[in-house]
Design a protein around this motif. Structure first.
Motif, PDB file in Angstrom:
ATOM      1  N   TYR A  41       0.833  -1.207   0.000  1.00 17.80           N
ATOM      2  CA  TYR A  41       0.000   0.000   0.000  1.00 17.80           C
ATOM      3  C   TYR A  41       0.866   1.255   0.000  1.00 17.80           C
ATOM      4  O   TYR A  41       0.584   2.216  -0.734  1.00 17.80           O
ATOM      5  CB  TYR A  41      -0.930  -0.002   1.215  1.00 17.80           C
ATOM      6  CG  TYR A  41      -1.909   1.149   1.172  1.00 17.80           C
ATOM      7  CD1 TYR A  41      -2.978   1.138   0.285  1.00 17.80           C
ATOM      8  CD2 TYR A  41      -1.749   2.257   1.994  1.00 17.80           C
ATOM      9  CE1 TYR A  41      -3.868   2.189   0.216  1.00 17.80           C
ATOM     10  CE2 TYR A  41      -2.641   3.324   1.936  1.00 17.80           C
ATOM     11  CZ  TYR A  41      -3.691   3.284   1.042  1.00 17.80           C
ATOM     12  OH  TYR A  41      -4.558   4.337   0.973  1.00 17.80           O
ATOM     13  N   ALA A  44       2.078   1.834  -3.412  1.00 15.78           N
ATOM     14  CA  ALA A  44       1.027   2.327  -4.307  1.00 15.78           C
ATOM     15  C   ALA A  44       0.743   3.809  -4.063  1.00 15.78           C
ATOM     16  O   ALA A  44       0.525   4.581  -5.009  1.00 15.78           O
ATOM     17  CB  ALA A  44      -0.249   1.509  -4.123  1.00 15.78           C
ATOM     18  N   ALA A  48       1.237   6.800  -6.768  1.00 22.05           N
ATOM     19  CA  ALA A  48       0.210   7.799  -7.115  1.00 22.05           C
ATOM     20  C   ALA A  48       0.753   9.217  -6.958  1.00 22.05           C
ATOM     21  O   ALA A  48       0.522  10.084  -7.808  1.00 22.05           O
ATOM     22  CB  ALA A  48      -1.018   7.600  -6.230  1.00 22.05           C
ATOM     23  N   GLY A 261      -5.688   7.403  -2.112  1.00 20.43           N
ATOM     24  CA  GLY A 261      -6.045   6.204  -1.364  1.00 20.43           C
ATOM     25  C   GLY A 261      -7.507   5.854  -1.555  1.00 20.43           C
ATOM     26  O   GLY A 261      -8.332   6.713  -1.911  1.00 20.43           O
ATOM     27  N   PRO A 262      -7.880   4.580  -1.340  1.00 16.81           N
ATOM     28  CA  PRO A 262      -9.259   4.165  -1.539  1.00 16.81           C
ATOM     29  C   PRO A 262     -10.204   4.947  -0.636  1.00 16.81           C
ATOM     30  O   PRO A 262      -9.962   5.108   0.555  1.00 16.81           O
ATOM     31  CB  PRO A 262      -9.243   2.679  -1.164  1.00 16.81           C
ATOM     32  CG  PRO A 262      -7.988   2.482  -0.385  1.00 16.81           C
ATOM     33  CD  PRO A 262      -7.022   3.484  -0.873  1.00 16.81           C
ATOM     34  N   LEU A 275     -11.649   8.040  -5.302  1.00 12.76           N
ATOM     35  CA  LEU A 275     -11.131   6.716  -5.599  1.00 12.76           C
ATOM     36  C   LEU A 275     -12.008   5.674  -4.909  1.00 12.76           C
ATOM     37  O   LEU A 275     -12.448   5.885  -3.777  1.00 12.76           O
ATOM     38  CB  LEU A 275      -9.680   6.586  -5.122  1.00 12.76           C
ATOM     39  CG  LEU A 275      -8.680   7.385  -5.957  1.00 12.76           C
ATOM     40  CD1 LEU A 275      -7.382   7.611  -5.199  1.00 12.76           C
ATOM     41  CD2 LEU A 275      -8.407   6.667  -7.277  1.00 12.76           C
ATOM     42  N   ILE A 279      -9.019  -1.414  -1.579  1.00 13.69           N
ATOM     43  CA  ILE A 279      -7.575  -1.320  -1.418  1.00 13.69           C
ATOM     44  C   ILE A 279      -6.845  -2.189  -2.430  1.00 13.69           C
ATOM     45  O   ILE A 279      -5.769  -1.827  -2.922  1.00 13.69           O
ATOM     46  CB  ILE A 279      -7.150  -1.686   0.021  1.00 13.69           C
ATOM     47  CG1 ILE A 279      -5.654  -1.404   0.221  1.00 13.69           C
ATOM     48  CG2 ILE A 279      -7.495  -3.124   0.359  1.00 13.69           C
ATOM     49  CD1 ILE A 279      -5.180  -1.558   1.646  1.00 13.69           C
ATOM     50  N   SER A 281      -7.613  -3.098  -5.607  1.00  6.51           N
ATOM     51  CA  SER A 281      -7.476  -2.514  -6.942  1.00  6.51           C
ATOM     52  C   SER A 281      -6.492  -1.352  -6.909  1.00  6.51           C
ATOM     53  O   SER A 281      -5.731  -1.142  -7.860  1.00  6.51           O
ATOM     54  CB  SER A 281      -8.839  -2.048  -7.465  1.00  6.51           C
ATOM     55  OG  SER A 281      -9.372  -1.014  -6.662  1.00  6.51           O
ATOM     56  N   PHE A 282      -6.470  -0.613  -5.810  1.00  7.08           N
ATOM     57  CA  PHE A 282      -5.535   0.511  -5.678  1.00  7.08           C
ATOM     58  C   PHE A 282      -4.089   0.001  -5.643  1.00  7.08           C
ATOM     59  O   PHE A 282      -3.203   0.568  -6.289  1.00  7.08           O
ATOM     60  CB  PHE A 282      -5.855   1.296  -4.403  1.00  7.08           C
ATOM     61  CG  PHE A 282      -4.990   2.503  -4.188  1.00  7.08           C
ATOM     62  CD1 PHE A 282      -5.287   3.711  -4.801  1.00  7.08           C
ATOM     63  CD2 PHE A 282      -3.869   2.445  -3.369  1.00  7.08           C
ATOM     64  CE1 PHE A 282      -4.484   4.836  -4.608  1.00  7.08           C
ATOM     65  CE2 PHE A 282      -3.058   3.549  -3.165  1.00  7.08           C
ATOM     66  CZ  PHE A 282      -3.370   4.745  -3.794  1.00  7.08           C
ATOM     67  N   PRO A 288      -2.701   4.266 -10.145  1.00  4.17           N
ATOM     68  CA  PRO A 288      -3.890   4.294  -9.280  1.00  4.17           C
ATOM     69  C   PRO A 288      -4.831   5.444  -9.590  1.00  4.17           C
ATOM     70  O   PRO A 288      -6.038   5.340  -9.333  1.00  4.17           O
ATOM     71  CB  PRO A 288      -3.294   4.447  -7.874  1.00  4.17           C
ATOM     72  CG  PRO A 288      -1.885   3.955  -7.988  1.00  4.17           C
ATOM     73  CD  PRO A 288      -1.449   4.313  -9.381  1.00  4.17           C
ATOM     74  N   LEU A 291      -8.110   5.015 -11.606  1.00  2.12           N
ATOM     75  CA  LEU A 291      -9.300   4.449 -10.975  1.00  2.12           C
ATOM     76  C   LEU A 291     -10.312   5.525 -10.587  1.00  2.12           C
ATOM     77  O   LEU A 291     -11.426   5.214 -10.175  1.00  2.12           O
ATOM     78  CB  LEU A 291      -8.891   3.679  -9.709  1.00  2.12           C
ATOM     79  CG  LEU A 291      -7.902   2.527  -9.892  1.00  2.12           C
ATOM     80  CD1 LEU A 291      -7.468   1.997  -8.522  1.00  2.12           C
ATOM     81  CD2 LEU A 291      -8.509   1.412 -10.725  1.00  2.12           C
ATOM     82  N   THR A 292      -9.916   6.770 -10.738  1.00  2.00           N
ATOM     83  CA  THR A 292     -10.731   7.897 -10.275  1.00  2.00           C
ATOM     84  C   THR A 292     -12.147   7.872 -10.869  1.00  2.00           C
ATOM     85  O   THR A 292     -12.333   7.629 -12.059  1.00  2.00           O
ATOM     86  CB  THR A 292     -10.047   9.225 -10.650  1.00  2.00           C
ATOM     87  OG1 THR A 292      -8.820   9.320  -9.925  1.00  2.00           O
ATOM     88  CG2 THR A 292     -10.914  10.402 -10.286  1.00  2.00           C
TER      89      THR A 292
END
Length: 370
Positions: A41, A44, A48, A261-262, A275, A279, A281-282, A288, A291-292
């Motif tokens: 995480y 990630a 981002a 972050g998610p 987002l 978590i 998929s992020f 990342p 995914l917005t």
């Protein structure tokens, strides 16, 4: 992003979704994480951050959760370093939320040395009975130790969250928690009336909030915090010595902010986006930010009125005219009945809600926007 946007000062929010358990009232996105997931995480989040242009300026950085301190000081510092390498941090207020049971002196020292200058403790209550009802995994003694360790680590800007209108909570109970938080040395206190969110254990258990009792507790808290030297600057927020939350003021002033972050939300150039609460998929996404999800427009007149009337400074009708072309006279005329009822104060073209007005702010705002 165009050059005008790049010159703006952003608030930067980073969601750390890890918790060691779910409180029965909480609807924030959180998961239980192990070391590997936390490492992935962190990577990630940094990935981002590095996707943003290098000429953006951020003057607030806020780590929310979840329980951000569960990520550990070293991972948090890696994220801060990544932010500093990508954004221009302009005398930034850097806040980390913490559960009192999830911090220690060494970790706090490392965070302070790494640039964190504000700690927000989720104290919530001072009585063990109320902490148990809320499903909190800390004691009052843990809160005392966490605050003491924060000051020993060099922090001088401590915020404490409290929750009001719990089942069977009396005025005396509430004021005990207020006095407890102030005695911790907090220079900022957030006092939120419990809101029972759908799909939480509280909602499934039939817990509800008595509005009249909540109002009595709220008014008692406002009076006590004033007596303790805290100035109310927002419906639920109070500060000593000007120690307001500059990050949260971004939201209330409809200023731009970016969320990573998610479940994190953003507001840029009149558009809102977020987002997804996922978590996994992020973590696996090469980009990342792709995914917005678009969440429509923001910052319009109606939203500005709602946000500004949350603040003790109130709504400047002349600024409304400059920003939205709305006549000050119309707004003042609509607000006059609330002034006569003791719910608002009108002076020099500014509409401010009184403490009693804050309690019925949704109704007042609705009438002003009719």
């Amino acid at each position: 992003m165009n050059s005008n946007i790049c010159r703006q000062k952003y608030g930067l929010y980073i969601h750390i979704p890890f918790c060691d358990g779910k409180c029965p009232y909480c609807d924030f996105y959180s998961v239980v994480g192990d070391s590997r997931l936390m490492d992935d995480y962190t990577a990630a989040v940094i990935r981002a951050i590095q996707l943003y242009p290098k000429d953006l300026i951020a003057d607030t950085l806020y780590f929310g959760g979840g329980t951000p301190t569960l990520l550990g000081a070293q991972r948090l510092l890696k994220i801060i370093d990544a932010v500093a390498g990508r954004f221009t941090l302009c005398d930034a207020e850097i806040t980390i939320e913490a559960n009192p049971a999830s911090v220690n002196l060494d970790g706090l020292k490392a965070l302070h040395a790494g640039g964190v200058n504000r700690i927000s403790l989720g104290v919530q209550a001072s009585s063990e009975k109320e902490l148990g009802l809320l499903g909190r995994r800390h004691s009052a003694d843990d809160a005392k130790r966490a605050a003491s360790d924060a000051f020993a680590a060099g922090f001088d800007n401590l915020s404490a969250d409290l929750m009001l209108a719990l089942p069977e909570q009396s005025v005396e109970d509430t004021l005990c928690s207020v006095n407890f938080a102030a005695a911790l040395g907090a220079s900022h206190i957030s006092a939120y009336i419990l809101k029972v969110e759908e799909n939480t254990p509280f909602a499934r258990g039939g817990i509800s909030v008595d509005d009249d009792r909540a109002a009595d507790l709220y008014l008692a808290v406002v009076d006590q915090l004033s007596a303790l030297g805290f100035s109310q600057y927002e419906i639920s927020n109070f500060a000593r010595d000007g120690r307001v939350s500059h990050h949260n003021l971004k939201y209330w002033n409809c200023e731009p902010y970016l969320g990573i972050g998610p479940s994190a939300h953003s507001f840029v150039d009149g558009r809102r986006f977020f987002l997804p609460r996922d978590i996994h998929s992020f973590v696996v996404a090469p980009n990342p930010l792709l995914l917005t999800v678009d969440d429509g427009s923001g910052g319009e007149f109606e939203e500005y009125v709602m946000m500004r009337l949350r603040l003790a400074d109130g709504l400047d009708t002349k600024l409304c005219e400059e920003r939205y072309g709305i006549s000050p006279e119309i707004l003042i005329e609509k607000a006059q009945p609330f002034e006569r009822a003791g719910l608002a104060i009108l002076a020099n073209g500014v509409i401010k809600l009184t403490t009693e007005g804050f309690l019925v702010s949704n109704g007042i705002i609705g009438r002003l926007l009719d």
